[in-house]
Design a protein around this motif. Structure first.
Motif, mmCIF file in Angstrom:
data_model
loop_
_atom_site.group_PDB
_atom_site.id
_atom_site.type_symbol
_atom_site.label_atom_id
_atom_site.label_comp_id
_atom_site.label_asym_id
_atom_site.label_seq_id
_atom_site.Cartn_x
_atom_site.Cartn_y
_atom_site.Cartn_z
ATOM 1 N N THR A 167 0.846 -1.189 0.000
ATOM 2 C CA THR A 167 0.000 0.000 0.000
ATOM 3 C C THR A 167 0.885 1.244 0.000
ATOM 4 O O THR A 167 1.991 1.227 0.532
ATOM 5 C CB THR A 167 -0.915 0.043 1.245
ATOM 6 O OG1 THR A 167 -0.102 0.021 2.413
ATOM 7 C CG2 THR A 167 -1.876 -1.140 1.258
ATOM 8 N N ARG A 168 0.374 2.287 -0.596
ATOM 9 C CA ARG A 168 1.104 3.548 -0.654
ATOM 10 C C ARG A 168 0.944 4.289 0.667
ATOM 11 O O ARG A 168 -0.091 4.189 1.319
ATOM 12 C CB ARG A 168 0.568 4.414 -1.787
ATOM 13 C CG ARG A 168 0.859 3.837 -3.141
ATOM 14 C CD ARG A 168 0.267 4.689 -4.219
ATOM 15 N NE ARG A 168 0.694 4.171 -5.514
ATOM 16 C CZ ARG A 168 0.094 4.453 -6.643
ATOM 17 N NH1 ARG A 168 -0.957 5.239 -6.665
ATOM 18 N NH2 ARG A 168 0.544 3.948 -7.771
ATOM 19 N N PRO A 169 1.947 5.091 1.030
ATOM 20 C CA PRO A 169 1.801 5.889 2.249
ATOM 21 C C PRO A 169 0.792 7.011 2.023
ATOM 22 O O PRO A 169 0.494 7.385 0.888
ATOM 23 C CB PRO A 169 3.212 6.448 2.478
ATOM 24 C CG PRO A 169 3.843 6.449 1.126
ATOM 25 C CD PRO A 169 3.240 5.288 0.374
ATOM 26 N N SER A 170 0.328 7.553 3.118
ATOM 27 C CA SER A 170 -0.602 8.677 3.062
ATOM 28 C C SER A 170 0.029 9.846 2.322
ATOM 29 O O SER A 170 1.217 10.134 2.477
ATOM 30 C CB SER A 170 -0.966 9.103 4.492
ATOM 31 O OG SER A 170 -1.609 10.352 4.482
ATOM 32 N N ARG A 171 -0.772 10.537 1.534
ATOM 33 C CA ARG A 171 -0.284 11.701 0.779
ATOM 34 C C ARG A 171 0.043 12.884 1.679
ATOM 35 O O ARG A 171 0.688 13.831 1.248
ATOM 36 C CB ARG A 171 -1.325 12.119 -0.257
ATOM 37 C CG ARG A 171 -1.463 11.114 -1.384
ATOM 38 C CD ARG A 171 -2.476 11.619 -2.420
ATOM 39 N NE ARG A 171 -2.680 10.611 -3.436
ATOM 40 C CZ ARG A 171 -3.703 9.764 -3.445
ATOM 41 N NH1 ARG A 171 -4.623 9.839 -2.502
ATOM 42 N NH2 ARG A 171 -3.811 8.877 -4.399
ATOM 43 N N THR A 172 -0.407 12.825 2.912
ATOM 44 C CA THR A 172 -0.158 13.935 3.835
ATOM 45 C C THR A 172 0.746 13.534 4.999
ATOM 46 O O THR A 172 0.888 14.294 5.950
ATOM 47 C CB THR A 172 -1.492 14.476 4.379
ATOM 48 O OG1 THR A 172 -2.189 13.409 5.036
ATOM 49 C CG2 THR A 172 -2.341 15.062 3.257
ATOM 50 N N ALA A 173 1.357 12.368 4.918
ATOM 51 C CA ALA A 173 2.240 11.899 5.987
ATOM 52 C C ALA A 173 3.496 12.763 6.073
ATOM 53 O O ALA A 173 3.880 13.419 5.102
ATOM 54 C CB ALA A 173 2.632 10.444 5.726
ATOM 55 N N GLU A 205 7.659 9.095 7.398
ATOM 56 C CA GLU A 205 6.594 8.122 7.145
ATOM 57 C C GLU A 205 6.421 7.879 5.645
ATOM 58 O O GLU A 205 6.204 6.746 5.212
ATOM 59 C CB GLU A 205 5.287 8.614 7.766
ATOM 60 C CG GLU A 205 4.160 7.611 7.718
ATOM 61 C CD GLU A 205 2.899 8.142 8.380
ATOM 62 O OE1 GLU A 205 1.805 7.819 7.874
ATOM 63 O OE2 GLU A 205 3.007 8.889 9.372
ATOM 64 N N GLN A 206 6.535 8.923 4.840
ATOM 65 C CA GLN A 206 6.431 8.756 3.392
ATOM 66 C C GLN A 206 7.604 7.950 2.842
ATOM 67 O O GLN A 206 7.417 7.017 2.056
ATOM 68 C CB GLN A 206 6.346 10.112 2.698
ATOM 69 C CG GLN A 206 5.007 10.787 2.893
ATOM 70 C CD GLN A 206 4.875 12.061 2.085
ATOM 71 O OE1 GLN A 206 5.462 12.188 1.023
ATOM 72 N NE2 GLN A 206 4.075 12.992 2.584
#
Length: 173
Positions: free
Chosen positions: A6-12, A16-17
């Motif tokens: 899964t891709r990391p959150s776009r706002t991490a 974290e990214q």
């Protein structure tokens, strides 16, 4: 290894990214290696690159983890294929996996990734590695992560193509 696909959150936050994208690529590598017979894992599909097999690429990526996180960041001697007296003068030693079962190579990769993760967790992105053993020069953990992410993603693409040529299996996730 508990690599995700899964891709990391776009706002991490940045760390974290970085770790999320890195984990995704590791998960893709693992996915491309699973379910193959020994013959298929070691099958040469690119005659001009006979070491570029699923097993060979996986072994190389295990070595990349060890080189950058154990040897460069921690300053500890590496132990895997590609290190030590047996590797001296042997070109691409870490790709040479004849007779090594794919299950063993996956286990070694998982173990090295776990060691890398523990090392990464102990450093900030701005911390620099040691040049005591490997003469790469000073590099921050951020630079090392980006480099190893790039290398892992590039080889995940190679594995995707090799896997398709071996058994027709395709897919990103």
């Amino acid at each position: 290894m508990t690599a995700t696909r899964t891709r990391p959150s776009r706002t991490a936050v940045e760390r974290e990214q970085l770790l999320g994208w890195y984990d995704l690529q590791r998960g893709i590598v693992r996915m491309k290696c699973e379910g193959l017979s020994e013959e298929d894992a070691h099958r040469v599909v690119v005659p001009t690159s006979p070491l570029m097999t699923v097993a060979g690429v996986l072994s190389h990526l295990r070595w990349v983890e060890e080189l950058w996180f154990r040897e460069v960041l921690l300053g500890e001697p590496g132990t895997g294929r590609g290190f030590g007296p047996d590797a001296q003068g042997v070109e691409d030693a870490e790709f040479r996996v004849e007779g090594l079962p794919i299950a063993r190579l996956l286990e070694e990769y998982d173990e090295e990734c776990a060691r890398s993760d523990a090392t990464i967790a102990a450093f900030s992105l701005d911390d620099t590695g040691s040049t005591a053993i490997h003469p790469v020069g000073e590099a921050t953990l951020r630079w090392i992560l980006l480099h190893v992410l790039e290398e892992t993603a590039r080889h995940a693409g190679h594995l995707d193509l090799i896997r398709e040529m071996v058994d027709g299996d395709t897919g990103y996730y």
